[in-house]
Enzyme design. Structure first.
Site, mmCIF file in Angstrom:
data_model
loop_
_atom_site.group_PDB
_atom_site.id
_atom_site.type_symbol
_atom_site.label_atom_id
_atom_site.label_comp_id
_atom_site.label_asym_id
_atom_site.label_seq_id
_atom_site.Cartn_x
_atom_site.Cartn_y
_atom_site.Cartn_z
ATOM 1 N N GLU A 28 24.293 36.765 43.026
ATOM 2 C CA GLU A 28 25.359 37.585 42.450
ATOM 3 C C GLU A 28 24.813 38.903 41.894
ATOM 4 O O GLU A 28 25.574 39.827 41.631
ATOM 5 C CB GLU A 28 26.095 36.819 41.345
ATOM 6 C CG GLU A 28 26.895 35.624 41.837
ATOM 7 C CD GLU A 28 28.155 36.026 42.603
ATOM 8 O OE1 GLU A 28 28.662 37.142 42.373
ATOM 9 O OE2 GLU A 28 28.620 35.218 43.431
ATOM 10 N N ALA A 51 36.963 41.464 41.271
ATOM 11 C CA ALA A 51 36.046 42.249 42.118
ATOM 12 C C ALA A 51 35.271 41.255 42.970
ATOM 13 O O ALA A 51 34.390 40.564 42.468
ATOM 14 C CB ALA A 51 35.101 43.097 41.271
ATOM 15 N N SER A 71 20.037 35.198 40.568
ATOM 16 C CA SER A 71 21.182 34.788 41.376
ATOM 17 C C SER A 71 21.493 35.829 42.441
ATOM 18 O O SER A 71 21.281 37.038 42.232
ATOM 19 C CB SER A 71 22.407 34.596 40.479
ATOM 20 O OG SER A 71 23.593 34.510 41.233
ATOM 21 N N TYR A 124 28.712 38.082 34.923
ATOM 22 C CA TYR A 124 27.660 37.110 35.209
ATOM 23 C C TYR A 124 26.537 37.770 35.998
ATOM 24 O O TYR A 124 25.359 37.657 35.647
ATOM 25 C CB TYR A 124 28.222 35.922 35.990
ATOM 26 C CG TYR A 124 27.157 35.010 36.541
ATOM 27 C CD1 TYR A 124 26.450 34.162 35.691
ATOM 28 C CD2 TYR A 124 26.835 35.000 37.892
ATOM 29 C CE1 TYR A 124 25.446 33.330 36.175
ATOM 30 C CE2 TYR A 124 25.841 34.176 38.389
ATOM 31 C CZ TYR A 124 25.152 33.343 37.531
ATOM 32 O OH TYR A 124 24.153 32.529 38.012
#
Length: 338
Positions: A130, A283, A128, A152
């Protein structure tokens, strides 16, 4: 003899598109699902409705190595696509423990099961954007250091490293796709893009008067999930395993997505959207922009659906679901209530 593919997360957005793609290529498609999904197929298998009679589902839990091993051993797949995860970033802040446990252990269990029960299987791990989080450079490529900003993202970095380790230590044909945000009408309602498009449809239908959102300034690289699963398949067709960033190379703010979605209905989003501080991440990841040069160069993948086309497809689908159309959108500013 048909090639066999095993997909975790087959009931999700990506899993359903991937199942359709592989069936179209003549694969024998198997999927791992929670037992509860088999007990409630109307709701939990809805995305697979068009192909349900052409695939075989196996009940297993990513939290149980024994059940994962049993499924892999029963199928002995030629290709395994690991898409399942607790993937809603905001929820990962609320329950870090279950996110880390399910995503890290689930990936480890599946890699170990493939290594032991189907060592010649080609393995795909769904990474991902992320993972980049607070990125040191823009755009982000395969060489950009990871700096995840959520449990995650952390769990995906760990899954990426596990996949690479199994590739290097056990010579498993294991590749990771670092996919940037990809959406479609099949996106879950909890994700901001679907929240926006379904919100527009609900407002047109008279079922809602406002839409609450978090950070409108966050920037993302949004593509279409149907095209991104093609990249997954292409990765596993390569002679050697490797890791690839998959992205459009364009960035848009959440506000741009909102403006585009409401604009399709000739509505001014400012009359309907309310910013809710509770929906901001603890965040934030401010800008994610991917560089997929490597994928384009190595196996010719490029995105085809542009940002406006993606938003329109999602809004029109949500309108159709509620029995309304963009042409029936209210025009009066007095429609919205503070």
């Amino acid at each position: 003899m048909s090639r066999r593919a095993l997909i975790t997360g087959i009931t999700g957005q990506d899993g359903s598109y991937l199942a359709e793609l592989l069936l179209g290529k003549g694969y024998e498609v198997h999927g791992i699902v929670r037992r509860v999904a088999l007990e409630d197929p109307e709701n939990r298998l809805a995305r697979l409705a068009s192909v349900r009679d052409r695939i075989k589902l196996h009940a297993a839990s990513l939290e149980s190595y024994a059940s994962i091993y049993q499924a892999v051993a029963a199928v002995v797949p030629h290709e395994c696509y690991h898409l399942a995860a607790q993937s809603f970033v905001s929820y990962s802040f609320d329950d870090e423990f279950s996110t880390l446990n399910a995503n890290i252990n689930g990936t480890h269990f599946l890699l170990a099961a493939v290594k032991n029960a189907a060592p010649h299987c080609r393995f795909y791990f769904a990474g991902s954007s992320e993972m980049f989080g607070k990125a040191e450079q823009v755009p982000q490529s395969e060489r950009t250091p990871f700096h995840p900003r959520s449990s995650y993202g952390i769990s995906k970095v760990c899954g990426f490293e596990l996949t690479r380790n199994y590739r290097e230590a056990y010579q498993l044909h294991a590749s990771s796709g670092i996919l940037f945000n990809h959406e479609s009408p099949r996106r879950g309602f909890e994700f901001v893009t679907r929240k926006i498009t379904s919100g527009v449809a609900r407002i047109i239908a008279g079922k809602a008067k406002t839409l609450k959102l978090g950070n409108l300034e966050a920037k993302r690289d949004w593509g279409h999930a149907r095209e991104y699963v093609q990249a997954m398949w292409l990765m596993l067709q390569q002679p050697e395993p490797d890791d690839f960033v998959i992205a459009t190379g364009e960035t848009h703010t959440v506000q741009e997505f909102v403006e585009t979605a409401f604009g399709l209905a000739h509505l001014d989003y400012r009359e309907f959207v309310r910013t809710d501080p509770d929906l901001f991440r603890p965040a934030e990841v401010n800008i994610l922009l991917g560089d997929s040069t490597k994928a384009r160069t190595q196996f010719g993948w490029t995105h085809k659906t542009n940002f406006q086309e993606l938003v329109r497809e999602m809004v029109e689908s949500d309108c159709q679901r509620l029995g309304v159309s963009l042409d029936t959108a209210p025009r009066a500013s007095s429609f919205a209530q503070a």
